[in-house]
Design a protein around this motif. Structure first.
Motif, mmCIF file in Angstrom:
data_model
loop_
_atom_site.group_PDB
_atom_site.id
_atom_site.type_symbol
_atom_site.label_atom_id
_atom_site.label_comp_id
_atom_site.label_asym_id
_atom_site.label_seq_id
_atom_site.Cartn_x
_atom_site.Cartn_y
_atom_site.Cartn_z
ATOM 1 N N ASP A 1 0.316 26.246 -19.292
ATOM 2 C CA ASP A 1 0.651 25.190 -20.382
ATOM 3 C C ASP A 1 0.019 23.971 -19.933
ATOM 4 O O ASP A 1 0.447 22.658 -20.276
ATOM 5 C CB ASP A 1 2.237 24.979 -20.513
ATOM 6 C CG ASP A 1 2.701 26.175 -21.253
ATOM 7 O OD1 ASP A 1 2.174 26.836 -21.973
ATOM 8 O OD2 ASP A 1 3.741 26.535 -20.924
ATOM 9 N N TRP B 1 9.288 28.711 -13.426
ATOM 10 C CA TRP B 1 10.483 27.732 -13.928
ATOM 11 C C TRP B 1 10.286 26.650 -13.152
ATOM 12 O O TRP B 1 10.850 25.473 -13.334
ATOM 13 C CB TRP B 1 11.870 28.364 -13.698
ATOM 14 C CG TRP B 1 11.872 29.630 -14.485
ATOM 15 C CD1 TRP B 1 12.049 30.777 -14.287
ATOM 16 C CD2 TRP B 1 12.332 29.459 -16.023
ATOM 17 N NE1 TRP B 1 12.415 31.466 -15.371
ATOM 18 C CE2 TRP B 1 12.409 30.839 -16.326
ATOM 19 C CE3 TRP B 1 12.330 28.237 -16.818
ATOM 20 C CZ2 TRP B 1 12.411 30.842 -17.732
ATOM 21 C CZ3 TRP B 1 12.542 28.697 -18.229
ATOM 22 C CH2 TRP B 1 12.716 30.000 -18.728
ATOM 23 N N LYS C 1 7.615 24.491 -14.855
ATOM 24 C CA LYS C 1 8.246 24.054 -15.954
ATOM 25 C C LYS C 1 8.945 22.543 -15.627
ATOM 26 O O LYS C 1 9.316 21.664 -16.378
ATOM 27 C CB LYS C 1 8.925 25.079 -16.601
ATOM 28 C CG LYS C 1 7.945 25.993 -17.404
ATOM 29 C CD LYS C 1 8.947 27.180 -17.902
ATOM 30 C CE LYS C 1 9.668 26.936 -19.327
ATOM 31 N NZ LYS C 1 8.771 26.899 -20.448
ATOM 32 N N TYR D 1 17.514 26.105 -16.008
ATOM 33 C CA TYR D 1 16.513 25.421 -17.007
ATOM 34 C C TYR D 1 17.315 24.973 -18.191
ATOM 35 O O TYR D 1 16.946 23.933 -18.747
ATOM 36 C CB TYR D 1 15.322 26.119 -17.102
ATOM 37 C CG TYR D 1 14.433 25.488 -17.829
ATOM 38 C CD1 TYR D 1 13.134 24.727 -17.115
ATOM 39 C CD2 TYR D 1 14.182 25.573 -19.025
ATOM 40 C CE1 TYR D 1 12.504 23.923 -17.948
ATOM 41 C CE2 TYR D 1 13.176 24.976 -19.808
ATOM 42 C CZ TYR D 1 12.058 23.967 -19.176
ATOM 43 O OH TYR D 1 11.341 23.428 -19.907
#
Length: 271
Positions: free
Chosen positions: A108, A71, A74, A40
């Protein structure tokens, strides 16, 4: 006895070997858990260098290799963000909505709503001709603020919302003035009241109030014209539009308690 001893040793060796294998496995898993983070970071570096296609490919690979990890999510968001940066708004819009629907509890998720609003915001080109994206952006930013009032993205959303509503108010002003010139007073009145009622106070608000005064006066509704002029003077005493309204109605009105109550209903967003 000797046989029992051999059996005991065999069992202990088996337990020891099994324990070692478990420790090795745990170590391998722990090491593997670091790999998506490293990948990432590398993908993010490509993005920072504006190597968008390479970065997007790397983020997509992380999604495939670690589908159930944080991950992966994201990376999915970052891949959509790259579509946004590449001006591929159609894909970005479809995928961000799909993400929001599929992962509503993502930690998020407020950023996903923010990105959704930005995608429509960046497509505002000529609101005077087509207000589709302007209205959509307004709706999306309002949704972000409503759902996540304390989000770090809400402040920027509020600023952009002011700009959006100023654009929409400007369009309504032009349409209202066109109707006013055509003496279509009711159609014009609806536009001006919309500016006052639906949008936060902006540079068009004083003029909209004055136009309402004009229309009421033209229709012979002198009392209503005087009351709106008083509202205009109460909120914008130094405005040129108030002076024009004052000259039109011929006197300055002072709001009494009943008028202030009426004014607050008409101007529920003006303090």
């Amino acid at each position: 006895m000797a046989n029992n001893f051999k059996i005991l040793i065999t069992i202990l060796l088996f337990i020891f070997i099994s324990g070692c294998e478990k420790k090795v496995d745990e170590k391998i898993i722990e090491t593997n858990n670091d790999f998506p983070e490293i990948e990432y970071i590398n993908a993010k570096k490509l993005l920072d260098e504006q190597r968008f296609n390479e970065a997007q490919k790397s983020f997509n690979e992380i999604e495939k290799k670690y589908p159930l990890s944080n991950w992966s999510l994201k990376s999915k968001i970052m891949s959509i963000f790259i579509d946004y940066l590449k001006l591929d708004y159609e894909n970005a819009s479809i995928n961000i909505q799909r993400f929001i629907n599929k992962y509503p509890d993502y930690k998020d998720i407020d950023y996903a709503y923010y990105l959704k609003a930005l995608i429509s915001y960046e497509q505002i080109k000529n609101p005077a001709l087509d207000a589709t994206y302007t209205s959509e952006s307004q709706k999306n930013f309002k949704e972000l603020i409503r759902r996540f009032p304390t989000s770090k993205y809400s402040k920027d959303a509020e600023q952009k919302l002011i700009l959006i509503e100023t654009i929409l108010a400007g369009k309504d002003m032009h349409i209202g003035f066109y109707y006013l010139q055509q003496k279509k007073y009711l159609a014009a009145l609806n536009r001006y009241i919309k500016i006052v009622d639906n949008y936060k106070p902006n540079k068009y608000t004083p003029e909209a109030l004055h136009r309402i005064v004009e229309i009421y006066y033209s229709l012979g509704m002198i009392g209503d014209a005087e009351r709106v002029a008083a509202v205009l003077g109460y909120n914008y005493p130094e405005s040129d539009w108030y002076m024009k309204s004052y000259k039109l109605v011929g006197k300055k009105e002072v709001l009494n308690s009943d008028d202030k109550s009426w004014a607050s209903k008409l101007l529920n967003k003006i303090k």
